[in-house]
Scaffold this motif. Structure first.
Motif, PDB file in Angstrom:
ATOM      1  N   UNK A   1       0.839  -1.205   0.000  1.00  0.00           N
ATOM      2  CA  UNK A   1       0.000   0.000   0.000  1.00  0.00           C
ATOM      3  C   UNK A   1       0.870   1.248   0.000  1.00  0.00           C
TER       4      UNK A   1
ATOM      5  N   UNK B   1      -0.711  -3.266  -7.575  1.00  0.00           N
ATOM      6  CA  UNK B   1      -2.165  -3.376  -7.332  1.00  0.00           C
ATOM      7  C   UNK B   1      -2.641  -4.792  -7.658  1.00  0.00           C
TER       8      UNK B   1
ATOM      9  N   UNK C   1      -4.352  -7.604  -5.120  1.00  0.00           N
ATOM     10  CA  UNK C   1      -5.637  -8.266  -5.368  1.00  0.00           C
ATOM     11  C   UNK C   1      -5.515  -9.777  -5.334  1.00  0.00           C
TER      12      UNK C   1
ATOM     13  N   UNK D   1     -13.193   4.348   1.440  1.00  0.00           N
ATOM     14  CA  UNK D   1     -13.657   3.322   0.492  1.00  0.00           C
ATOM     15  C   UNK D   1     -12.683   3.181  -0.671  1.00  0.00           C
TER      16      UNK D   1
ATOM     17  N   UNK E   1      -9.492   3.646  -0.443  1.00  0.00           N
ATOM     18  CA  UNK E   1      -8.361   2.872   0.096  1.00  0.00           C
ATOM     19  C   UNK E   1      -8.710   1.390   0.149  1.00  0.00           C
ATOM     20  N   UNK E   2      -9.944   1.083   0.546  1.00  0.00           N
ATOM     21  CA  UNK E   2     -10.356  -0.333   0.601  1.00  0.00           C
ATOM     22  C   UNK E   2     -10.294  -0.941  -0.791  1.00  0.00           C
ATOM     23  N   UNK E   3     -10.873  -0.201  -1.755  1.00  0.00           N
ATOM     24  CA  UNK E   3     -10.888  -0.721  -3.130  1.00  0.00           C
ATOM     25  C   UNK E   3      -9.471  -0.942  -3.636  1.00  0.00           C
ATOM     26  N   UNK E   4      -8.594   0.025  -3.364  1.00  0.00           N
ATOM     27  CA  UNK E   4      -7.211  -0.099  -3.836  1.00  0.00           C
ATOM     28  C   UNK E   4      -6.524  -1.274  -3.131  1.00  0.00           C
ATOM     29  N   UNK E   5      -6.838  -1.488  -1.837  1.00  0.00           N
ATOM     30  CA  UNK E   5      -6.211  -2.608  -1.121  1.00  0.00           C
ATOM     31  C   UNK E   5      -6.712  -3.943  -1.648  1.00  0.00           C
ATOM     32  N   UNK E   6      -7.907  -3.940  -2.260  1.00  0.00           N
ATOM     33  CA  UNK E   6      -8.469  -5.189  -2.794  1.00  0.00           C
ATOM     34  C   UNK E   6      -8.044  -5.455  -4.232  1.00  0.00           C
ATOM     35  N   UNK E   7      -7.222  -4.586  -4.788  1.00  0.00           N
ATOM     36  CA  UNK E   7      -6.737  -4.817  -6.145  1.00  0.00           C
ATOM     37  C   UNK E   7      -7.383  -3.951  -7.199  1.00  0.00           C
ATOM     38  N   UNK E   8      -8.249  -3.018  -6.802  1.00  0.00           N
ATOM     39  CA  UNK E   8      -8.838  -2.098  -7.787  1.00  0.00           C
ATOM     40  C   UNK E   8      -7.763  -1.092  -8.197  1.00  0.00           C
ATOM     41  N   UNK E   9      -7.621  -0.911  -9.499  1.00  0.00           N
ATOM     42  CA  UNK E   9      -6.547  -0.060 -10.017  1.00  0.00           C
ATOM     43  C   UNK E   9      -6.979   1.408 -10.004  1.00  0.00           C
ATOM     44  N   UNK E  10      -5.986   2.273 -10.273  1.00  0.00           N
ATOM     45  CA  UNK E  10      -6.301   3.708 -10.334  1.00  0.00           C
ATOM     46  C   UNK E  10      -7.374   3.974 -11.387  1.00  0.00           C
TER      47      UNK E  10
ATOM     48  N   UNK F   1      -9.685   2.015 -12.315  1.00  0.00           N
ATOM     49  CA  UNK F   1     -11.003   1.595 -11.821  1.00  0.00           C
ATOM     50  C   UNK F   1     -11.626   2.715 -11.009  1.00  0.00           C
TER      51      UNK F   1
ATOM     52  N   UNK G   1      -3.336   4.782  -1.246  1.00  0.00           N
ATOM     53  CA  UNK G   1      -4.053   4.030  -0.198  1.00  0.00           C
ATOM     54  C   UNK G   1      -3.307   4.041   1.129  1.00  0.00           C
ATOM     55  N   UNK G   2      -1.973   3.994   1.085  1.00  0.00           N
ATOM     56  CA  UNK G   2      -1.181   4.004   2.322  1.00  0.00           C
ATOM     57  C   UNK G   2      -1.411   5.272   3.123  1.00  0.00           C
TER      58      UNK G   2
END
Lengths: 235, 414
Positions: free
Chosen positions: A68, A92, A96, B309, B311-320, B322, B405-406
């Motif tokens: 992150x 990223x 995921x 939200x 940050x959550x999306x980015x931590x789950x693999x959602x790209x910029x 997205x 996100x960090x």
């Protein structure tokens, strides 16, 4: 009911490794050297606790390990692949696919139901069909004891329940590494024990490396490995 | 809803109902007002154009061009020349109208051509005298280059056709002279007088025309104006009046006569309408700008409130990209709903405006507000809204995508 587990990943025994991590935060006169050359590795199926006083760099290390944030210096390897110098898109994608996060403040998306929250990482990865995603999300919520509350919005769940949904979401893509920042910090004793038991059981069942940052000595004691930190270094 | 980004965008947007309704309302108003102003402005302009074409045709040919060329033999006794065009002189009127009409009819876009003999006269009724202009026409030719057949309000064109000494008198002139169908009047010009009978009264709506123009059969007008041959001008109608300037240029080149398209003839009024159109465009653009600012405001607010939200999306693999798409989708949803609702509102208000009684008589005649139904107004309104709202949405969308996100998680955790 446990969700279906993936086949054990081939490769090194450790899922996560870092070498000589340095990180400064702030700017100008307020710039602080938070991490001063930290090295760490986490093996699959093991639960690690990083403990230490506030401001020692525990969370900063966790965010670096979770890709992150970027280190100023040092290397991070995920499943044998060096990630610290990769571009944002590769980092990223690695997040995921290989990393699951559990944050202290749950961080559920409150406009979505528990089921939708758990399905969200799966939808992005796109490995499963919609029906399979739904089935896996149900199984994960069952395994954290929320099978009856799958259609409740985040706002309709208690703090402990939200954190259990966050754990189910972190496990959604079957990551090799589970990173948790004070996962029980906001919960009462009963819920803390419940969440910790869940984390460790599911991780052990699936052969995942769990790294958690905690202030709670009881939780730290129950982990396989405890790594105390002070002033930006492991002691 | 299969796209995860669209699904997230929809939830983000509906979670901010008040801001979304504000953005949506502004978009609906922007699109609706654009349509209404275009429909009304172009409605009057088109009606004016139709009136003008129905009176004077699309093109007029007047006066023969007489070139003056100074030529000089080149030194050396060769047969090459160089010349300098030092001006254009005109010979008044059309000398050989039949030959010219035959040539004009060869042009593909020409629908009809009519030779007209014009002259100043004085009219005398039993009550009053008025100055006027006589137009000597061949009815069969002239109905093909004007709307005379539809402009007759009293009597009939048939009566005029069957009466060699009949006259078609404008509504305003007839009222001033207190003339009705069947009444007689004396027309005087160049020392000669003759009595004619009002065969019909016409009304174009263009006051200057209705006040001065009297149509006579051409032989009668020639006799009155002592002009046995030639014509004052040729009036031409076109299949596509918009092409009049190009056709006029070609006609002038080929026929060596002064040729004026209606756009040049009526350029003063057309400039007024253009100014009006630009003025309303500016007003409408302000509305659309407000719509885009409202969208910008809504998205900027959502970005601020949804950093966690993101940050959550980015931590789950959602790209910029997205994250950018999630915010652009929100603008897209507002635009789609706003465009449809705005188009419906525009159509409804346009219809209501068209029912408003508004008697106008001067440069055209109407009893109601004139509107135009044109799909291009709807396309233009939607396109303007899409461009402005999407451009305004790009800024918050890109800001959201740039969030680290960090930084977000660290900020929240502390």
């Amino acid at each position: 009911m446990n969700p279906p587990s993936p086949a054990p990943a081939a490769g090194p025994a450790w899922a996560l490794r870092c070498r000589g991590l340095h990180r400064h935060l702030g700017q100008g006169e307020g710039r602080v050297h938070v991490l001063k050359g930290v090295s760490f590795e986490a093996e699959r199926g093991q639960v690690y606790a990083i403990v230490g006083p506030s401001g020692c760099g525990k969370s900063t290390l966790l965010y670096l390990l979770g890709l992150l944030d970027r280190p100023d210096e040092g290397e991070i390897e995920i499943n044998g692949r060096r990630m610290s110098n990769h571009d944002d898109a590769a980092r990223t994608a690695a997040r995921g696919e290989h990393i699951g996060f559990v944050f202290q403040f749950h961080f559920l998306m409150l406009e979505f139901t528990a089921l939708e929250n758990v399905m969200m990482p799966m939808r992005k990865l796109g490995r499963l069909s919609p029906a399979a995603m739904r089935e896996r999300a149900h199984a994960l919520l069952d395994s954290v004891g929320l099978g009856a509350k799958t259609h409740r919005l985040g706002t309709q769940l208690s703090g402990g329940e939200q954190q259990r949904v966050a754990i189910a979401r972190a496990l959604a893509n079957q990551p090799a590494i589970l990173l948790a920042d004070e996962p029980t910090g906001n919960l009462d004793v009963r819920n803390s024990n419940l969440v910790f038991d869940l984390l460790t059981r599911l991780a052990k069942d699936n052969g995942q490396a769990v790294v958690l940052v905690t202030h709670n000595p009881e939780i730290a004691q129950r982990c396989d490995v405890t790594r105390p930190m002070r002033d930006g270094l492991f002691v | 809803m299969t796209s995860p980004n669209l699904r997230i965008a929809y939830r983000f947007l509906t979670a901010k109902k008040r801001a979304m309704v504000m953005s949506l309302s502004c978009t609906v108003l922007g699109v609706g007002l654009f349509i209404v102003t275009q429909a009304t402005t172009s409605g009057f302009e088109r009606f004016f154009t139709k009136t003008i074409l129905g009176i004077n045709g699309a093109i007029r040919i007047e006066d023969k061009i007489q070139d003056t060329m100074r030529s000089m033999a080149a030194a050396g006794g060769g047969d090459s020349h160089f010349g300098r065009r030092d001006g254009v002189k005109y010979i008044e009127g059309i000398e050989e109208p039949q030959a010219l009409m035959a040539a004009v009819r060869e042009f593909a876009n020409v629908r009809g051509v009519s030779a007209v003999v014009r002259g100043n006269v004085q009219l005398q009724s039993a009550f009053k005298a008025e100055d006027a202009q006589v137009f000597g026409i061949r009815l069969e030719d002239h109905v093909r280059v004007s709307d005379l057949a539809e402009q007759v309000t009293n009597g009939s064109l048939e009566d005029f056709r069957n009466s060699p000494t009949g006259a078609l008198v404008g509504r305003v002139l007839a009222d001033r002279l207190q003339l009705g169908v069947g009444d007689s009047l004396v027309i005087s010009a160049r020392g000669a007088s003759r009595r004619v009978q009002v065969a019909a009264i016409y009304e174009t709506g263009y006051r200057e025309v209705d006040k001065t123009n009297v149509y006579l059969h051409q032989p009668e007008a020639r006799s009155l104006l002592k002009r046995p041959s030639g014509a004052t001008f040729l009036q031409i109608s076109l299949h596509d009046p918009a092409r009049a300037p190009q056709d006029a240029a070609r006609l002038e080149q080929v026929l060596r006569h002064s040729v004026k398209p209606w756009q040049e003839r009526e350029k003063t009024w057309l400039a007024v309408f253009r100014a009006l159109r630009i003025s309303t465009m500016i007003t409408v653009s302000v509305f659309t700008l407000i719509a885009s600012l409202a969208m910008f405001n809504t998205l900027a607010m959502i970005v601020l409130e949804k950093t966690k939200d993101i940050a959550i999306l980015r931590s789950m693999g959602y790209e910029r990209r997205d994250v950018t798409r999630i915010f652009l989708w929100q603008a897209g949803i507002v635009l789609a709903v706003g465009a449809v609702a705005g188009a419906l509102l525009g159509a409804m208000v346009t219809w209501l405006v068209s029912q408003v009684p508004l008697p106008i008589n001067g440069i055209f005649k109407t009893d109601r507000f004139i509107v135009t139904w044109d799909v291009s107004h709807y396309a233009g309104a939607v396109l303007t809204a899409v461009v402005m709202v999407m451009v305004a949405s790009l800024i918050p969308a890109r800001r959201a995508a740039r969030l680290e996100p960090g930084d977000i998680v660290r900020g929240t955790a502390q």
